[in-house]
Enzyme design. Structure first.
Site, short mmCIF file in Angstrom:
data_model
loop_
_atom_site.label_atom_id
_atom_site.label_comp_id
_atom_site.label_asym_id
_atom_site.label_seq_id
_atom_site.Cartn_x
_atom_site.Cartn_y
_atom_site.Cartn_z
N CYS A 45 0.87 -1.18 0.00
CA CYS A 45 0.00 0.00 0.00
C CYS A 45 0.90 1.22 0.00
O CYS A 45 2.12 1.11 0.17
CB CYS A 45 -0.94 -0.01 1.20
SG CYS A 45 -0.11 -0.33 2.75
N ARG A 137 12.78 -0.33 -3.79
CA ARG A 137 11.99 -0.70 -4.96
C ARG A 137 12.69 -0.23 -6.23
O ARG A 137 13.09 0.94 -6.33
CB ARG A 137 10.62 -0.03 -4.86
CG ARG A 137 9.59 -0.56 -5.84
CD ARG A 137 8.30 0.21 -5.69
NE ARG A 137 7.17 -0.47 -6.28
CZ ARG A 137 6.05 0.15 -6.66
NH1 ARG A 137 5.93 1.44 -6.50
NH2 ARG A 137 5.06 -0.53 -7.20
N ARG A 143 5.89 3.99 -17.95
CA ARG A 143 4.98 5.12 -17.78
C ARG A 143 5.12 5.75 -16.39
O ARG A 143 4.58 6.80 -16.12
CB ARG A 143 3.53 4.69 -18.05
CG ARG A 143 2.98 3.78 -17.01
CD ARG A 143 1.58 3.25 -17.27
NE ARG A 143 1.38 2.07 -16.47
CZ ARG A 143 1.09 2.07 -15.18
NH1 ARG A 143 0.93 3.20 -14.55
NH2 ARG A 143 0.97 0.94 -14.51
N ASP A 270 -2.94 -2.47 -2.30
CA ASP A 270 -2.48 -1.43 -3.24
C ASP A 270 -3.22 -0.10 -3.04
O ASP A 270 -3.17 0.78 -3.91
CB ASP A 270 -2.56 -1.87 -4.71
CG ASP A 270 -1.77 -0.93 -5.62
OD1 ASP A 270 -0.74 -0.40 -5.18
OD2 ASP A 270 -2.20 -0.71 -6.78
N ASN A 275 -3.39 5.50 -10.52
CA ASN A 275 -3.48 5.34 -11.98
C ASN A 275 -4.54 4.39 -12.48
O ASN A 275 -4.37 3.83 -13.57
CB ASN A 275 -2.12 4.87 -12.56
CG ASN A 275 -1.05 5.91 -12.34
OD1 ASN A 275 -1.27 7.08 -12.59
ND2 ASN A 275 0.10 5.48 -11.84
#
Ligand code: 0GY
Length: 317
Positions: A45, A137, A143, A270, A275
């Site tokens: 998250c 990460r 994108r 998440d 997006n």
């Protein structure tokens, strides 16, 4: 005089306009029917801002709504989770302050994954470790981020390895062949976001998904988040013709990974779902997806408690 001007300038809040068409997170999630086991971890998250306190990064590819730590922790309690893993979102670049602030104010109930550059100092890494960061990460989704040279990423991986941290990788399935050698050279545990984003319309027996299974089978340091059905699904959130489960086209993929690698899977909401274009998921519905991909109490416990605890709170094991 100079000082006065500076202090006035810094007091003016930056005004961030959301990306056109931006979908805000779902404000009134349902109470899930599925009861997650005690001690369950939402292991993927994010927090966004709040932007007047933690401005978004100049290099960001999208400008989201705010999604604060307080709102995240209210969702955790509502869904029945005990802990969170807060993953640095690309809208904050390598400025980890919002994520770290969320960890610090979690009463030990959140750990984090950061984004760092080669310029990060050992003292900064140590401070993040003390706050609860346990991974970095590396993002390959074009994108979302600009390209970072692989030698820089390898250098970062070798610096975080001694801290016991792992590397989270985010990529799309079509890019796995090209990234294979790099991924398999990483010296840490490697956690894949959202099963490497399979194209579910190709089917669970596609060559593309077979390559992802081979990646996990041949490399025992590779884990996967079986998350984001709302991102991967073509059939979408509606249950059809007596089928009770939404996002049903994603079930075979996630179920196969959970059953083949039960000790190396994680799950997360998440939230706040950056997006998304078609619909914003009800997070309660996402929790009700879990028993379709992990079909026994033993699998629920591994997916939601044992595995994330082993990776993020090993000292409690
Ligand atoms: C996710 C997925 C996405 C975004 C990010 O950090 C991010 O901006 O991860 C996405 O757009 O697919 O895991 O949240």
């Amino acid at each position: 005089m100079r000082e006065g001007i500076n202090s006035i300038t810094t007091e003016i809040p930056m005004n961030f306009e959301k990306t056109p068409g931006w979908m805000d997170w779902y404000p009134g999630p349902s109470k899930p029917t599925f009861k997650v086991p005690a001690g369950a971890v939402d292991a993927h998250c994010h927090v966004f801002g709040p932007s007047d306190e933690f401005p978004f990064a100049p290099e960001r590819k999208y400008t989201p709504c705010d999604a604060s730590k307080t709102q995240l922790y209210a969702l955790r309690d509502h869904l029945g989770f005990a802990r969170n893993v807060v993953v640095q979102a690309t809208c904050h670049g390598a400025d980890n302050r919002a994520m770290v602030d969320a960890l610090i104010h979690s009463n030990g109930k959140a750990r984090g994954v950061a984004t760092v550059k080669r310029s990060v100092t050992d003292a900064e890494l140590q401070a993040m470790h003390a706050a609860g960061v346990r991974g970095v990460r590396f993002n390959f989704v074009k994108r979302l981020v600009d390209f970072t040279p692989k030698d820089e990423l390898l250098e970062i991986a070798s610096r975080i390895a001694p801290l016991g941290w792992h590397v989270v990788i985010y990529f799309e399935a079509v890019d796995l062949p090209e990234l294979w050698d790099f991924f398999t050279s990483l010296p840490t545990t490697v956690v894949v976001d959202h099963m490497g984003r399979p194209d579910v319309s190709k089917g669970v027996d596609s060559a593309e998904f077979a390559l992802f299974e081979k990646f996990m089978r041949e490399h025992k340091n590779v884990w996967s988040k079986v998350s984001c059905p709302e991102r991967l699904s073509v059939t979408g959130p509606k249950a059809l013709n007596g089928e009770q489960n939404a996002y049903r086209d994603v079930i075979p993929f996630a179920k196969r990974i959970v059953e083949a690698f039960p000790d190396r899977v994680l799950w997360g909401t998440d939230w706040p779902h950056p997006n998304l274009k078609d619909h914003m998921p009800d997070d309660g519905l996402l929790v009700d997806f879990i028993p379709h991909i992990a079909t026994t109490p033993a699998l629920h416990h591994k997916l939601l408690v044992d595995n994330p605890m082993r990776l993020y709170w090993p000292e409690e094991q």
